[in-house]
Design an enzyme around this catalytic site. Sequence first.
Site, PDB file in Angstrom:
ATOM      1  N   ASN A  62     -89.814 -63.046  -4.164  1.00 50.06           N
ATOM      2  CA  ASN A  62     -89.472 -64.280  -4.877  1.00 50.06           C
ATOM      3  C   ASN A  62     -90.538 -65.345  -4.678  1.00 50.06           C
ATOM      4  O   ASN A  62     -91.098 -65.501  -3.589  1.00 50.06           O
ATOM      5  CB  ASN A  62     -88.064 -64.787  -4.535  1.00 50.06           C
ATOM      6  N   GLU A  64     -91.019 -69.299  -5.270  1.00 55.78           N
ATOM      7  CA  GLU A  64     -90.302 -70.545  -5.576  1.00 55.78           C
ATOM      8  C   GLU A  64     -91.276 -71.649  -5.976  1.00 55.78           C
ATOM      9  O   GLU A  64     -92.488 -71.526  -5.845  1.00 55.78           O
ATOM     10  CB  GLU A  64     -89.439 -70.945  -4.371  1.00 55.78           C
ATOM     11  N   CYS A  73     -87.379 -64.624  -9.323  1.00 55.56           N
ATOM     12  CA  CYS A  73     -86.834 -63.660  -8.364  1.00 55.56           C
ATOM     13  C   CYS A  73     -87.810 -62.503  -8.126  1.00 55.56           C
ATOM     14  O   CYS A  73     -88.623 -62.160  -8.999  1.00 55.56           O
ATOM     15  CB  CYS A  73     -85.534 -63.056  -8.892  1.00 55.56           C
ATOM     16  N   GLU A  75     -87.244 -59.297  -8.043  1.00 52.04           N
ATOM     17  CA  GLU A  75     -87.086 -58.132  -8.924  1.00 52.04           C
ATOM     18  C   GLU A  75     -87.846 -58.324 -10.220  1.00 52.04           C
ATOM     19  O   GLU A  75     -88.459 -57.390 -10.745  1.00 52.04           O
ATOM     20  CB  GLU A  75     -85.599 -57.909  -9.239  1.00 52.04           C
ATOM     21  N   CYS A 112     -79.429 -60.536  -8.868  1.00 50.68           N
ATOM     22  CA  CYS A 112     -78.718 -61.555  -9.646  1.00 50.68           C
ATOM     23  C   CYS A 112     -78.590 -61.109 -11.109  1.00 50.68           C
ATOM     24  O   CYS A 112     -79.222 -60.141 -11.551  1.00 50.68           O
ATOM     25  CB  CYS A 112     -79.446 -62.898  -9.567  1.00 50.68           C
ATOM     26  N   CYS A 115     -81.805 -60.883 -13.213  1.00 49.41           N
ATOM     27  CA  CYS A 115     -82.618 -59.702 -12.888  1.00 49.41           C
ATOM     28  C   CYS A 115     -81.978 -58.436 -13.430  1.00 49.41           C
ATOM     29  O   CYS A 115     -82.674 -57.532 -13.896  1.00 49.41           O
ATOM     30  CB  CYS A 115     -82.828 -59.610 -11.380  1.00 49.41           C
TER      31      CYS A 115
END
Length: 160
Positions: A62, A64, A73, A75, A112, A115
């Site tokens: 990830n 940010e 993210c 993934e 999530c 993803c």
Amino acid sequence: MKSVNITATFTIYDGIGELPEPAQNLMEQAVLARENAYAPYSNFSVGAAILLDNDKIILGNNQENAAYPSGLCAERVAIYSAAANFPNVGIKALAITATSKTKDLDTPVAPCGSCRQAIAEYEVKQKAPIPIYFMGKIGKVAKSDSLKDLLPLAFDKTFL
Ligand code: THU
């Protein structure tokens, strides 16, 4: 009127050590990727490793951003990198692991919704299921044989 029942089956492994060899190596790669996550705001680090049909492994973590929604993210970093660099190579498997600085994650952490939608796109594209292994920092590893088990009734190109 009728009710429709949707079921999903997952395999639960007691730990990384119980995984079959290609998946064990893939999860170890995801752990390495996780260690390079850039997560100064959430302190929640995620690593993803994708095994391609050509046996290359693509990593993601990830990323940010001070403008929070600009982050991405693990993934999706991994799967978009795989698709960008190997557009015609299928995905054999995906491994995901997550850690938090504020709690011990010892249960599987599932990807999530965004993803799942991104992974669904590539599963449809390659016309073959993508097995997904996911875990926290330690403990059990869950496996879904296909993204479909994580995202039933997915929206895909057939509706467009
Ligand atoms: N995150 C992922 O990398 N993958 C997921 O599936 C869930 C959430 C990241 C996004 C954000 O950087 C942090 O975890 C906290 O949500």
